[in-house]
Structures are given as structure tokens and as C-alpha cells.
Design a protein around this motif. Structure first.
Motif, PDB file in Angstrom:
ATOM      1  N   GLU A   1      -4.448  10.043  -3.507  1.00 14.53           N
ATOM      2  CA  GLU A   1      -3.511   9.755  -2.699  1.00 14.53           C
ATOM      3  C   GLU A   1      -3.486  11.109  -1.606  1.00 14.53           C
ATOM      4  O   GLU A   1      -2.773  10.260  -0.633  1.00 14.53           O
ATOM      5  CB  GLU A   1      -2.544  10.813  -3.568  1.00 14.53           C
TER       6      GLU A   1
ATOM      7  N   ARG B   1      -3.625   1.042  -3.744  1.00 18.39           N
ATOM      8  CA  ARG B   1      -3.154   1.441  -4.265  1.00 18.39           C
ATOM      9  C   ARG B   1      -2.790   2.609  -4.695  1.00 18.39           C
ATOM     10  O   ARG B   1      -3.577   3.463  -5.221  1.00 18.39           O
ATOM     11  CB  ARG B   1      -1.450   1.792  -3.723  1.00 18.39           C
TER      12      ARG B   1
ATOM     13  N   VAL C   1      -4.622   8.131   0.918  1.00 17.67           N
ATOM     14  CA  VAL C   1      -3.346   6.987   1.023  1.00 17.67           C
ATOM     15  C   VAL C   1      -3.220   7.941   2.180  1.00 17.67           C
ATOM     16  O   VAL C   1      -2.987   6.923   3.424  1.00 17.67           O
ATOM     17  CB  VAL C   1      -2.911   6.819   0.357  1.00 17.67           C
TER      18      VAL C   1
ATOM     19  N   LEU D   1       0.970  -0.858   0.380  1.00 22.63           N
ATOM     20  CA  LEU D   1       0.182   0.014   0.184  1.00 22.63           C
ATOM     21  C   LEU D   1       0.985   1.995   0.197  1.00 22.63           C
ATOM     22  O   LEU D   1       0.288   2.269  -0.405  1.00 22.63           O
ATOM     23  CB  LEU D   1      -1.362  -0.075   1.248  1.00 22.63           C
TER      24      LEU D   1
ATOM     25  N   ARG E   1       3.932   3.607  -4.765  1.00 16.52           N
ATOM     26  CA  ARG E   1       3.882   5.021  -5.419  1.00 16.52           C
ATOM     27  C   ARG E   1       4.453   4.142  -6.836  1.00 16.52           C
ATOM     28  O   ARG E   1       5.686   4.123  -7.051  1.00 16.52           O
ATOM     29  CB  ARG E   1       4.432   5.682  -5.632  1.00 16.52           C
TER      30      ARG E   1
END
Length: 350
Positions: A211, A206, A214, A58, A61
Motif C-alpha cells: 500500500e 496492485r 502504491v 492499479l 483495492r
């Protein structure tokens, strides 16, 4: 005090707790979900390990990985070095233990170290590398690459251990059949279910989440990871340390700590040497050093506790390695000391 130092102290506390009160840890380790995984069933430690790897995925990127993949040489070198080091180090360990008076202990030590070295690069290498100023996307890519290879590297590592401690290796192994069975049926599936799939699912989640979302969940993820690490530490240590205290064997304990420390230091030294031999810049050097030196000891402990719970000699080097690699990582992450003549600053005279 850094998070890593707190983690080290908390792990020591878990070891002490497991040695004094092993019964709850042994009961938790025995919990199963009645879901078959190869020749075994899905256990609570395997679930905790899967959650930890999901959280690691997770944090990845995908955009950062694309940059690393555009320069695959360093990535390939790190993954290959981590995968091939067991082939070099483990025969040396088996040779060094040939004179050990107890063949069963020799076999246990070799199998325990093999389980650690055969595991993929530890997710903790990312945070250690980041704190030391390393190339974080490169470390992340190495972790994912070695994780994807683990269904192959773990069974091969177990086969190597079986050869080294079999009739023509360190001793007449009473668990040769067990090692061979795990290599053929259990280790690859264990790596796939508990390591690879959770990591890939975490990466996929993810890519779907924004973003911002997250970022908001990161504190929760870190808290869950800390609980997972400490829970696994206590559960895996309960069996080994309980046996060690019930039947004290100082020689075995010293051998486990000494061998684990020596092998751990050698893996970091190999990583540092490779980075300098290939003339890496400082960030890539740090990344390659940590990727080569750190293995997923939690996964090794879960597999060992499920298959060798009756062999303290297998679990002790894994537990020692788990603790010592964090100590070595803290030392390896320090910036090099530059002599005053280089910096142009005169030494202070007292």
C-alpha cells in the motif's frame, strides 16, 4: 476549481487545437506497432487507452471489492442497467432520425452513439462518485464488472447498430459490411486487448505491491492519466473536427450535440430513477446514477477513429458525448437542495 472542471476546460482546448491543427493528431492516430488485433493492427491510441485502463486497475483495492460482492444485488443492477440501456435508447434515436434528409449522416450518428453506449462504465465514474459522496467500492465493482462484459456487449451493440441503420432501419447503410465485420471480428478483441486485459493486469499488480508503494506512485499515475486523456482527446478529435471545419455542416454539428446531450441526460435520469425505485440509500444512489450514466467514451472514440475515420458523423457524437457527460456528471453530483421547512432554518429575507 475542481479537477473535473479543469479537465473540462483542457478538453475544450484540445478540441480547439484539433480543429485548428489536425495534421499532427491524424499522424499520431496512424502510428501502428505492427501487432495484429483482429482485422487491424495495434495503434498508438489503443496503447494510450490500455495504459489508462491499467492505471484504473492499479487503483482498485481487492479488499473493498469483497465487501461489495457480499451484497451483489446493487452491483448486478448497475451492470445490467448500463448494458441494457442501449437496447432501449438507440431504437428511439433511430426513430427520431427517420426524417433526417441525409441517410449517411443518420447512419453515422446512430453508429457513433451506439459505440459510446456499448462501451463499459467509464473509470471516471469512480472519481465523480467519490466527490459526490457515493459508495466508491460499489462504483469500482460496477466498472470492473461491465469491463469484463465488454467483449460481449460491444459486438452485440455493433450488431444492433447495423440492424437499425441497415436497409430496414434508418437508411441504406453503405458501411453495413464494415459494422458487421467489426461486430464479428474486431470489437470483442478490441475490448479484450485495450480494455479488459490492462484493467486486470493493473488489479494484479496492485495486489503484489504494498500500500505504501502504491501511495507513493499515485501522483505519477494521476499525471500519466491526465496526459493520456488529453492526448486521446486531441488525437480522436483531429480527424472529426478537421473534416467538420474543412466541410462545414452546421446541421450535423447541432444534431450530434443535441442527440448526445439528450441521450446522456436520459442515462443519468434512468440511473437516478432505478436507485429510487429500489430505495437505495444516498451513497448507493449516487453510485448507481454515475455507473448507469457514464460510459467509456475514450474507448468508443479509439474504435471509431480506427474503423470510421472517414465518417465525421460517427466521431462527432462521440466527442460531444465525451464532453457533455462530464457536464451532466457535475450537475448530477450536486447534493439535493432541502427546503427550509425540512431543515428547520428560516429563509433569509433580503
Amino acid at each position: 476549481m475542481t479537477v473535473q472542471r479543469w479537465l473540462l476546460a483542457l478538453m475544450l482546448g484540445c478540441y480547439v487545437l484539433a480543429g485548428v491543427f489536425p495534421a499532427p493528431g491524424e499522424a499520431l492516430r496512424a502510428l501502428t506497432l505492427r501487432i495484429p488485433v483482429g482485422t487491424a493492427e495495434l495503434t498508438l491510441p489503443m496503447v494510450l487507452l490500455a495504459v489508462m485502463l491499467f492505471n484504473a486497475g492499479l487503483g482498485v483495492r481487492v479488499a473493498d471489492l469483497r465487501v461489495v460482492l457480499s451484497r451483489p444485488w446493487r452491483l448486478t443492477l448497475g451492470i445490467t442497467a448500463n448494458a441494457l440501456l442501449p437496447l432501449v435508447l438507440l431504437p428511439c434515436v433511430a426513430l427520431a432520425l427517420r426524417g433526417w434528409p441525409d441517410p449517411a449522416e443518420t447512419e453515422g450518428l446512430v453508429i457513433g452513439l451506439m459505440l459510446v453506449l456499448a462501451m463499459p462504465i467509464a473509470g471516471g465514474a469512480v472519481s465523480w462518485g467519490q466527490n459526490a459522496g457515493g459508495n466508491v467500492p460499489l462504483v469500482v465493482a460496477m466498472v470492473i464488472g461491465s469491463t469484463l462484459l465488454s467483449p460481449l456487449t460491444v459486438p452485440l451493440g455493433m450488431r444492433l447498430a447495423g440492424q437499425l441503420v441497415g436497409p430496414y432501419g434508418a437508411g441504406a447503410l453503405d458501411d453495413t459490411t464494415t459494422v458487421d465485420t467489426i461486430a464479428r471480428t474486431g470489437a470483442g478483441l478490441f475490448a479484450l486487448v485495450s480494455v479488459v486485459l490492462p484493467c486486470l493486469v493493473g488489479i494484479a499488480v496492485r495486489t503484489v505491491l504494498s500500500e505504501e508503494r502504491v501511495r507513493r506512485t499515485l501522483p505519477t499515475i494521476k499525471a500519466v492519466n491526465l496526459v493520456n486523456i488529453l492526448s486521446l482527446c486531441y488525437i480522436n478529435a483531429a480527424g472529426a473536427l478537421g473534416q467538420a471545419l474543412a466541410h462545414p455542416d452546421p446541421d450535423l454539428l447541432v444534431a450530434a450535440v443535441a442527440l448526445s446531450g439528450a441521450v446522456c441526460c436520459l442515462t443519468f435520469v434512468c440511473g437516478r430513477w432505478l436507485s429510487r425505485w429500489t430505495r437505495c440509500d444516498r451513497p448507493d444512489e449516487i453510485s448507481l446514477t454515475f455507473a448507469t450514466g457514464m460510459n467509456n467514451s475514450s474507448a468508443a472514440a479509439v474504435l471509431a477513429a480506427g474503423s470510421f475515420s472517414h465518417r465525421a458523423a460517427v466521431l462527432l457524437p462521440i466527442l460531444a458525448y465525451s464532453l457533455l457527460q462530464k457536464v451532466v456528471a457535475g450537475t448530477a453530483g450536486r447534493p439535493p437542495r432541502i427546503p427550509p421547512a425540512v431543515t428547520g432554518v428560516a429563509p433569509v429575507r433580503e
